[in-house]
Design an enzyme around this catalytic site. Structure first.
Site, PDB file in Angstrom:
ATOM      1  N   LEU A   7      35.765  36.210  62.816  1.00 20.95           N
ATOM      2  CA  LEU A   7      35.203  37.204  63.743  1.00 20.95           C
ATOM      3  C   LEU A   7      36.324  37.992  64.416  1.00 20.95           C
ATOM      4  O   LEU A   7      37.214  37.404  65.051  1.00 20.95           O
ATOM      5  CB  LEU A   7      34.373  36.492  64.816  1.00 20.95           C
ATOM      6  N   ARG A  14      39.215  42.257  77.891  1.00 22.84           N
ATOM      7  CA  ARG A  14      40.094  41.580  78.860  1.00 22.84           C
ATOM      8  C   ARG A  14      41.568  41.861  78.609  1.00 22.84           C
ATOM      9  O   ARG A  14      42.411  41.609  79.443  1.00 22.84           O
ATOM     10  CB  ARG A  14      39.816  40.063  78.836  1.00 22.84           C
ATOM     11  N   GLN A  69      30.473  45.217  62.365  1.00 17.25           N
ATOM     12  CA  GLN A  69      29.516  44.992  63.458  1.00 17.25           C
ATOM     13  C   GLN A  69      29.610  46.244  64.336  1.00 17.25           C
ATOM     14  O   GLN A  69      30.608  46.442  65.039  1.00 17.25           O
ATOM     15  CB  GLN A  69      29.911  43.729  64.243  1.00 17.25           C
ATOM     16  N   GLU A 148      28.758  27.663  77.901  1.00 15.01           N
ATOM     17  CA  GLU A 148      29.746  28.691  78.269  1.00 15.01           C
ATOM     18  C   GLU A 148      29.984  28.615  79.779  1.00 15.01           C
ATOM     19  O   GLU A 148      29.042  28.726  80.571  1.00 15.01           O
ATOM     20  CB  GLU A 148      29.249  30.085  77.856  1.00 15.01           C
ATOM     21  N   ASN A 219      42.782  36.088  75.012  1.00 16.05           N
ATOM     22  CA  ASN A 219      41.834  37.081  75.523  1.00 16.05           C
ATOM     23  C   ASN A 219      42.486  38.057  76.483  1.00 16.05           C
ATOM     24  O   ASN A 219      41.905  39.099  76.799  1.00 16.05           O
ATOM     25  CB  ASN A 219      40.673  36.370  76.239  1.00 16.05           C
ATOM     26  N   ALA A 398      93.368  59.791  64.560  1.00 13.45           N
ATOM     27  CA  ALA A 398      92.507  59.579  65.734  1.00 13.45           C
ATOM     28  C   ALA A 398      92.101  60.914  66.343  1.00 13.45           C
ATOM     29  O   ALA A 398      92.862  61.871  66.353  1.00 13.45           O
ATOM     30  CB  ALA A 398      93.261  58.745  66.763  1.00 13.45           C
ATOM     31  N   ARG A 415      92.974  68.307  64.801  1.00 15.39           N
ATOM     32  CA  ARG A 415      92.922  68.345  66.263  1.00 15.39           C
ATOM     33  C   ARG A 415      93.999  69.310  66.717  1.00 15.39           C
ATOM     34  O   ARG A 415      94.920  69.605  65.949  1.00 15.39           O
ATOM     35  CB  ARG A 415      93.133  66.949  66.864  1.00 15.39           C
TER      36      ARG A 415
HETATM   37  C1  UD1 Z   1      34.469  31.986  72.380  1.00 12.06           C
HETATM   38  C2  UD1 Z   1      33.379  30.901  72.472  1.00 12.06           C
HETATM   39  C3  UD1 Z   1      33.883  29.807  73.418  1.00 12.06           C
HETATM   40  C4  UD1 Z   1      35.187  29.232  72.892  1.00 12.06           C
HETATM   41  C5  UD1 Z   1      36.231  30.340  72.668  1.00 12.06           C
HETATM   42  C6  UD1 Z   1      37.417  29.772  71.910  1.00 12.06           C
HETATM   43  C7  UD1 Z   1      31.255  32.038  72.184  1.00 12.06           C
HETATM   44  C8  UD1 Z   1      30.024  32.532  72.842  1.00 12.06           C
HETATM   45  N1  UD1 Z   1      32.164  31.475  72.983  1.00 12.06           N
HETATM   46  O1  UD1 Z   1      34.624  32.550  73.677  1.00 12.06           O
HETATM   47  O2  UD1 Z   1      32.916  28.759  73.501  1.00 12.06           O
HETATM   48  O3  UD1 Z   1      35.684  28.275  73.806  1.00 12.06           O
HETATM   49  O4  UD1 Z   1      35.674  31.424  71.881  1.00 12.06           O
HETATM   50  O5  UD1 Z   1      38.476  30.697  71.863  1.00 12.06           O
HETATM   51  O6  UD1 Z   1      31.362  32.114  70.976  1.00 12.06           O
HETATM   52  N2  UD1 Z   1      33.659  38.746  68.341  1.00 12.06           N
HETATM   53  C9  UD1 Z   1      32.987  39.509  67.407  1.00 12.06           C
HETATM   54  N3  UD1 Z   1      31.850  40.137  67.779  1.00 12.06           N
HETATM   55  C10 UD1 Z   1      31.323  40.016  69.019  1.00 12.06           C
HETATM   56  C11 UD1 Z   1      32.008  39.222  69.966  1.00 12.06           C
HETATM   57  C12 UD1 Z   1      33.173  38.589  69.580  1.00 12.06           C
HETATM   58  O7  UD1 Z   1      33.430  39.635  66.270  1.00 12.06           O
HETATM   59  O8  UD1 Z   1      30.278  40.624  69.260  1.00 12.06           O
HETATM   60  C13 UD1 Z   1      34.929  38.089  67.953  1.00 12.06           C
HETATM   61  C14 UD1 Z   1      36.110  38.475  68.817  1.00 12.06           C
HETATM   62  O9  UD1 Z   1      36.823  39.575  68.264  1.00 12.06           O
HETATM   63  C15 UD1 Z   1      36.953  37.199  68.818  1.00 12.06           C
HETATM   64  C16 UD1 Z   1      35.934  36.099  68.605  1.00 12.06           C
HETATM   65  O10 UD1 Z   1      34.770  36.705  68.119  1.00 12.06           O
HETATM   66  O11 UD1 Z   1      37.894  37.181  67.767  1.00 12.06           O
HETATM   67  C17 UD1 Z   1      35.605  35.337  69.886  1.00 12.06           C
HETATM   68  O12 UD1 Z   1      35.120  36.254  70.854  1.00 12.06           O
HETATM   69  P1  UD1 Z   1      35.642  36.222  72.357  1.00 12.06           P
HETATM   70  O13 UD1 Z   1      35.000  37.307  73.089  1.00 12.06           O
HETATM   71  O14 UD1 Z   1      37.108  36.116  72.381  1.00 12.06           O
HETATM   72  O15 UD1 Z   1      34.976  34.848  72.822  1.00 12.06           O
HETATM   73  P2  UD1 Z   1      35.501  33.876  73.985  1.00 12.06           P
HETATM   74  O16 UD1 Z   1      35.038  34.401  75.283  1.00 12.06           O
HETATM   75  O17 UD1 Z   1      36.924  33.615  73.827  1.00 12.06           O
HETATM   76 MG    MG Z   2      38.428  34.505  72.730  1.00 12.96          MG
END
Ligand code: UD1
Ligand code: MG
Length: 437
Positions: A7, A14, A69, A148, A219, A398, A415
């Protein structure tokens, strides 16, 4: 058959950075590429990366299936979209986040060993204020849900955090994914809700533990700096195990791709950027900044040297302080010891470039080459205006400004003739002293 879903489509809000989060680099490699490289160990039959529209054509994704997405509606939504693209014989699906650049392939193997329908990678955390989701287990230690902490502060009391890596049976995902719904507070769909559903539906769930640092979730820019620090320690420890001597390793930056031979000495506050190859026995002295270069055995670079843009420093050559070299080949035993700029040039073996000598390679529009042969003496503060060629064994006096080629073994001097006026200084002083008295 197995698939890995990564993902990477989140906003990364952030980070407060204009660059997509997963392209931020750790030791010179993007976080997404670290994850893509780590999954090699799984030998997956299909790799799906879920990206945002802006990332979809990025070169890094050329060997994987890309799923866009359009709006980041949460990790659960991203997983749903990815699973629509699963090849039909896939039985196992690994889910990873692209913001965990420190992950260790061995942990992925441990995840793979689990035979449960749903396996979560967890980690014991020391600092309970961290915002990771927490893994709730029953008395038998079986995971029953992920909570969460942004929606439930009390869950912070649980010290086992969700690392963000999972293994699912594809069959189970087919049944459970349609059941995921939007979280009322955040408006997102959470992949983490699958644990509760799986447990309720009597699927087997299991927890596998990893070291916290391996799954540091990046993050914020502050977490990116923490990841860099850990990665730097790993990289330099590896080099030290291979016989590279760092005097103060914690002050030195080393890019992930640096190749450094045993017996090399690297002093404090050196920056070793991308594409650097150093043969054993070289010395890189303090405060040098080098990238895109090859340094052969027995060569000395620094202190305070700057090498960049395709530089080769051949055996036993010596580059000293406040010397900048760009796009140049410095021959065996050649010396450029002080205050020079050498750009787009070749310098032959045993040639000595005096302090302050400069190659003028740029006319504001184009770049030109300077060729200096073997055994040449370029005097201090010489200015060599490219394109130009200096023959073997030549001398440049030089302070000369040289704009035409110089033949082998000749002396070039350019020079103004020195004049000397007898007793001029004493007469000058006397005149002024009289005025003042
Ligand atoms: C997420 C987990 C949390 C875990 C943490 C570990 C969820 C709801 N929470 O939180 O339990 O402890 O990771 O690091 O999953 N992403 C998408 N599409 C989206 C949202 C996110 O592709 O719509 C991707 C982001 O780019 C990222 C990853 O998913 O690479 C995780 O998303 P992020 O927002 O970082 O989740 P955390 O708040 O870190
Ligand atoms: Mg994360």
């Amino acid at each position: 058959m197995k698939a890995v879903v990564i993902l990477s489509a989140g906003h990364g809000k952030r980070m407060k950075s204009p660059i997509p989060k997963v392209l931020h680099k750790v030791a010179g490699k993007s976080m997404l590429k670290w994850v893509l490289d780590a999954i090699d160990i799984l030998k997956a039959d299909q790799v799906i990366v879920v990206t945002s529209p802006e990332l979809k054509n990025h070169a890094i994704l050329k060997n994987v299936d890309v799923v866009v997405q359009e709006i980041p509606l949460g990790t659960g939504d991203a997983l749903k979209i990815a699973c629509e693209k699963l090849k039909k014989d896939i039985q196992k699906v690994f889910l990873l986040c692209a913001d965990t650049p420190l992950l260790d392939p061995v942990d992925l193997k441990n995840l793979e060993f689990s035979k449960a329908d749903l396996t979560i990678m967890g980690m014991e955390i020391d600092d309970l204020n961290k915002t990771y989701g927490r893994i709730e287990c029953n008395v038998k230690g079986t995971p029953i849900s992920i909570i969460e902490t942004k929606h439930n502060e009390q869950a912070k009391a649980i010290s086992v955090a969700n690392a963000g890596a999972y293994q699912f049976s594809a069959e189970m995902l087919k049944t459970l994914l349609p059941e995921l719904s939007v979280n009322a507070e955040s408006g997102e769909v959470y992949a983490t809700d699958l644990v509760e559903f799986a447990f309720a539906k009597k699927y087997t769930t299991e927890l596998v533990l990893a070291k916290e640092e391996n799954f540091l979730g990046v993050n914020t820019l502050s977490e990116l700096a923490q990841a860099e620090k850990i990665m730097q320690t790993r990289i330099k420890n590896n080099h030290m195990l291979n016989g590279v001597y760092f005097i103060l390793p914690e002050t030195t930056y080393v890019n992930y791709d640096a190749e450094i031979g045993a017996g090399t000495l690297i002093e404090q506050s050196v920056h070793i950027g991308e594409n650097v190859y150093i043969e054993g026995g070289a010395k890189i002295l303090g405060f040098s900044y080098i990238s895109d270069c090859t340094i052969e055995k027995g060569a000395n670079v620094g202190p305070f040297a700057h090498l960049r843009g395709n530089v080769v420093v051949e055996e036993k050559a010596s580059i000293g302080n406040f010397v900048e070299i760009k796009g140049a080949n410095i021959g065996k035993n050649a010396k450029i010891k002080h205050l020079s700029y050498i750009g787009d040039a070749t310098i032959g073996e045993n040639t000595n470039i005096g302090a302050g000598a400069i190659t003028c390679n740029y006319n504001g529009f184009e770049k030109f080459k300077t060729h200096i042969g073997k055994n040449v003496m370029v005097g201090v503060n010489s200015t060599l205006i490219a394109p130009i060629s200096i023959g073997n064994g030549a001398y440049i006096a030089a302070g000369s400004v040289i704009s035409e080629d110089v033949g082998a073994d000749n002396l070039a001097i350019s020079r103004t003739q020195q004049q000397e006026k007898n007793a001029w200084a004493s007469a000058f002083r006397e005149k002024h002293n009289k005025k003042l008295s």
